[in-house]
Scaffold this active site. Sequence first.
Site, mmCIF file in Angstrom:
data_model
loop_
_atom_site.group_PDB
_atom_site.id
_atom_site.type_symbol
_atom_site.label_atom_id
_atom_site.label_comp_id
_atom_site.label_asym_id
_atom_site.label_seq_id
_atom_site.Cartn_x
_atom_site.Cartn_y
_atom_site.Cartn_z
ATOM 1 N N LYS A 209 0.627 -1.196 -0.076
ATOM 2 C CA LYS A 209 -0.552 0.103 -0.317
ATOM 3 C C LYS A 209 0.140 1.312 -0.012
ATOM 4 C CE LYS A 209 -2.587 0.617 3.555
ATOM 5 N NZ LYS A 209 -2.545 -0.742 3.863
ATOM 6 N N ARG B 67 -9.775 3.733 10.209
ATOM 7 C CA ARG B 67 -9.934 2.057 10.257
ATOM 8 C C ARG B 67 -11.025 1.177 10.739
ATOM 9 N NH1 ARG B 67 -3.357 0.678 12.327
ATOM 10 N NH2 ARG B 67 -2.837 1.375 9.997
ATOM 11 N N ARG C 228 -0.495 -11.046 12.855
ATOM 12 C CA ARG C 228 -1.632 -9.611 12.125
ATOM 13 C C ARG C 228 -2.275 -9.129 11.046
ATOM 14 N NH1 ARG C 228 4.138 -7.560 10.313
ATOM 15 N NH2 ARG C 228 3.598 -5.950 9.329
#
Length: 209
Positions: free
Chosen positions: A13, A88, A166
Amino acid sequence: MNLVFLGPPGAGKGTIASEAKSTFDIPHISTGDLFRSNIKGGTELGKQVQAILASGDLVPDSVTIAMVEQRLAESDAQKGFILDGFPRTIAQADALAGMRDVDAVINFVLDREQIVARLSGRRVCKSTGRTYHVLYNPPKVEGIDDETGEELIQRDDDKPEAILNRLSVYEAQTEPLIAYYRAKNLLIDIDASPSPQVVLASLVEALKK
């Protein structure tokens, strides 16, 4: 053009964003960078973030939203932006909708196997921080830094079990956001497995439609 970038760790990203900002001539706004610059600049919000992080807590939505709102008010963001790491949560997405219209949300898609291969192949020189990759950017001598001759290490968070953890956190957090933007017809899925140049070309093409 007002863009939001979503994508798991290892999807590239940040790399694509730094290329896309030149292509579209709009700023790349990363929440990580915003936190660091506010802390470094000693701003009121920076002091709040520093105290929160020092106590081991997560930065609350209200502080992150305030920081992004301030950044979007700056002159370079008036003709557009790439937001990376924000929103988020649904609360953050609702807050963003109240600040600016979003033209598209780019969801960089990469399967778990490729993510683990990309991230677990990273090797670091401890003294200089120089990074290598066993597949994509290997040192001249396996396991040894090109310049210092030191042994390269693998960071704990680049080990497969840490990467999978993660990823699980990312998926749990981002799934509602993907559904939120898909329902608004703003989501564009982009295959993140080719080279950054190919991914960027796919992005430019998708935004023309």
